[in-house]
Write a protein that holds these residues in place. Structure first.
Motif, PDB file in Angstrom:
ATOM      1  N   VAL A   1      55.730  39.307  51.324  1.00 44.86           N
ATOM      2  CA  VAL A   1      56.142  39.780  52.643  1.00 44.86           C
ATOM      3  C   VAL A   1      55.053  39.423  53.647  1.00 44.86           C
ATOM      4  N   ILE A   2      55.476  38.810  54.748  1.00 46.39           N
ATOM      5  CA  ILE A   2      54.564  38.552  55.863  1.00 46.39           C
ATOM      6  C   ILE A   2      54.793  39.651  56.889  1.00 46.39           C
ATOM      7  N   THR A   3      53.707  40.285  57.300  1.00 48.41           N
ATOM      8  CA  THR A   3      53.749  41.259  58.394  1.00 48.41           C
ATOM      9  C   THR A   3      52.974  40.630  59.561  1.00 48.41           C
ATOM     10  N   PRO A   4      52.891  41.280  60.695  1.00 50.61           N
ATOM     11  CA  PRO A   4      52.092  40.714  61.790  1.00 50.61           C
ATOM     12  C   PRO A   4      50.606  40.556  61.443  1.00 50.61           C
ATOM     13  N   THR A   5      50.110  41.283  60.434  1.00 49.91           N
ATOM     14  CA  THR A   5      48.673  41.237  60.139  1.00 49.91           C
ATOM     15  C   THR A   5      48.333  40.818  58.712  1.00 49.91           C
ATOM     16  N   ARG A   6      49.319  40.892  57.791  1.00 47.14           N
ATOM     17  CA  ARG A   6      48.994  40.702  56.380  1.00 47.14           C
ATOM     18  C   ARG A   6      50.052  39.897  55.643  1.00 47.14           C
ATOM     19  N   LEU A   7      49.632  39.390  54.478  1.00 50.36           N
ATOM     20  CA  LEU A   7      50.543  38.887  53.462  1.00 50.36           C
ATOM     21  C   LEU A   7      50.499  39.899  52.324  1.00 50.36           C
TER      22      LEU A   7
ATOM     23  N   SER B   1      47.276  43.141  49.218  1.00 46.43           N
ATOM     24  CA  SER B   1      47.368  42.989  50.662  1.00 46.43           C
ATOM     25  C   SER B   1      46.270  42.028  51.109  1.00 46.43           C
ATOM     26  N   ILE B   2      46.669  40.918  51.719  1.00 44.30           N
ATOM     27  CA  ILE B   2      45.716  39.899  52.155  1.00 44.30           C
ATOM     28  C   ILE B   2      45.824  39.763  53.676  1.00 44.30           C
ATOM     29  N   ALA B   3      44.720  39.950  54.378  1.00 46.23           N
ATOM     30  CA  ALA B   3      44.721  39.749  55.827  1.00 46.23           C
ATOM     31  C   ALA B   3      45.066  38.292  56.116  1.00 46.23           C
ATOM     32  N   LEU B   4      45.927  38.063  57.094  1.00 45.94           N
ATOM     33  CA  LEU B   4      46.344  36.695  57.399  1.00 45.94           C
ATOM     34  C   LEU B   4      45.147  35.796  57.697  1.00 45.94           C
ATOM     35  N   GLY B   5      44.103  36.356  58.301  1.00 47.17           N
ATOM     36  CA  GLY B   5      42.907  35.567  58.611  1.00 47.17           C
ATOM     37  C   GLY B   5      42.143  35.096  57.385  1.00 47.17           C
ATOM     38  N   ARG B   6      42.382  35.722  56.229  1.00 48.04           N
ATOM     39  CA  ARG B   6      41.704  35.322  54.987  1.00 48.04           C
ATOM     40  C   ARG B   6      42.398  34.171  54.294  1.00 48.04           C
ATOM     41  N   ILE B   7      43.655  33.908  54.639  1.00 48.45           N
ATOM     42  CA  ILE B   7      44.394  32.828  53.985  1.00 48.45           C
ATOM     43  C   ILE B   7      43.840  31.502  54.479  1.00 48.45           C
ATOM     44  N   ASN B   8      43.331  30.717  53.537  1.00 53.04           N
ATOM     45  CA  ASN B   8      42.707  29.454  53.933  1.00 53.04           C
ATOM     46  C   ASN B   8      43.511  28.234  53.534  1.00 53.04           C
ATOM     47  N   SER B   9      44.610  28.432  52.810  1.00 56.50           N
ATOM     48  CA  SER B   9      45.398  27.293  52.376  1.00 56.50           C
ATOM     49  C   SER B   9      46.833  27.723  52.108  1.00 56.50           C
ATOM     50  N   VAL B  10      47.774  27.022  52.735  1.00 61.41           N
ATOM     51  CA  VAL B  10      49.194  27.204  52.454  1.00 61.41           C
ATOM     52  C   VAL B  10      49.765  25.806  52.275  1.00 61.41           C
ATOM     53  N   ASN B  11      50.106  25.467  51.042  1.00 61.61           N
ATOM     54  CA  ASN B  11      50.529  24.109  50.713  1.00 61.61           C
ATOM     55  C   ASN B  11      51.976  24.116  50.236  1.00 61.61           C
ATOM     56  N   MET B  12      52.813  23.333  50.906  1.00 68.03           N
ATOM     57  CA  MET B  12      54.206  23.151  50.478  1.00 68.03           C
ATOM     58  C   MET B  12      54.323  21.763  49.857  1.00 68.03           C
ATOM     59  N   THR B  13      54.814  21.696  48.636  1.00 65.45           N
ATOM     60  CA  THR B  13      55.023  20.430  47.937  1.00 65.45           C
ATOM     61  C   THR B  13      56.492  20.322  47.576  1.00 65.45           C
TER      62      THR B  13
ATOM     63  N   ILE C   1      49.428  29.152  47.681  1.00 70.76           N
ATOM     64  CA  ILE C   1      48.708  29.918  48.693  1.00 70.76           C
ATOM     65  C   ILE C   1      47.321  30.227  48.168  1.00 70.76           C
ATOM     66  N   GLY C   2      46.309  29.992  48.992  1.00 68.23           N
ATOM     67  CA  GLY C   2      44.934  30.300  48.616  1.00 68.23           C
ATOM     68  C   GLY C   2      44.281  31.206  49.635  1.00 68.23           C
ATOM     69  N   TRP C   3      43.578  32.222  49.147  1.00 68.99           N
ATOM     70  CA  TRP C   3      42.821  33.117  50.033  1.00 68.99           C
ATOM     71  C   TRP C   3      41.440  33.404  49.481  1.00 68.99           C
ATOM     72  N   GLY C   4      41.007  32.614  48.509  1.00 73.60           N
ATOM     73  CA  GLY C   4      39.625  32.687  48.055  1.00 73.60           C
ATOM     74  C   GLY C   4      39.360  33.571  46.864  1.00 73.60           C
TER      75      GLY C   4
END
Length: 195
Positions: A65-71, A95-107, A127-130
């Protein structure tokens, strides 16, 4: 002790998607509602993934789920590894803050790409967030085709916290379309683009 239902309600499309999977829907809905804590839903994806091990089926449900602030990433599994032998549901949410997501790859894998009738075979969302990384190594080579020296290894470090893989054959064309839509929404959200 009984699990008390959460007082928060999920938006109807998300609740219906979880219900349609038929995999402990009340527990899954409650888990996601608790994690949302009343925050609005921007986009969602529900993926039911059974795995066959010998003659046993192990079911796994992922809800993103994507919210305005988190995944929010919810996982639910079933387990019969308890002394009573009864099936248990194991559910967790991250719960991952959207700002922490560093990679979203669609293949996307497309069969017969040169024709106008290219067919989508499968799609991956990574999806990568470290939290987790994967190291891909391979033997290093030099430009000399006759060289037989050992040049060691070369490789790359890839962010790989979550990968969702779907195909029209296994999951249906609608599910793959939902994955692509969700991946696009997450790419925009992670980049700070308001929808």
């Amino acid at each position: 002790m009984h699990v008390q239902p959460n007082t928060h309600h999920l938006p109807e499309p998300l609740a219906t998607a979880i219900q349609d999977c038929g995999f402990f829907p009340a527990i899954v809905q409650d888990s996601i509602a608790m994690a949302l804590a009343g925050e609005p839903v921007v986009a969602h994806l529900v993926h039911h993934e059974p795995t066959f091990v010998g003659d046993e089926v192990h079911r796994h449900l992922s809800v993103m789920v994507i919210t305005p602030t988190r995944l929010l990433v919810g996982h639910t599994d079933e387990s019969s590894d308890n002394p009573t032998g009864k099936v248990q549901a194991i559910t967790s949410t991250e719960s991952i803050a959207l700002g922490r997501i560093n990679s979203v790859n669609m293949t996307r894998v497309v069969a017969d790409p040169a024709s106008a009738n290219g067919t989508l075979v499968e799609t991956w969302l990574t999806i990568g967030w470290g939290t987790m990384n994967r190291i891909e190594l391979e033997p290093a080579h030099c430009a000399d085709p006759n060289c037989e020296a050992d040049h060691g290894l070369s490789g790359s470090l890839v962010a790989d916290d979550l990968t969702v893989r779907m195909s029209p054959a296994a999951d249906g064309a609608e599910s793959v379309a939902a994955l692509i839509t969700f991946g696009g929404a997450l790419q925009l959200a992670a980049a700070g683009v308001a929808r």
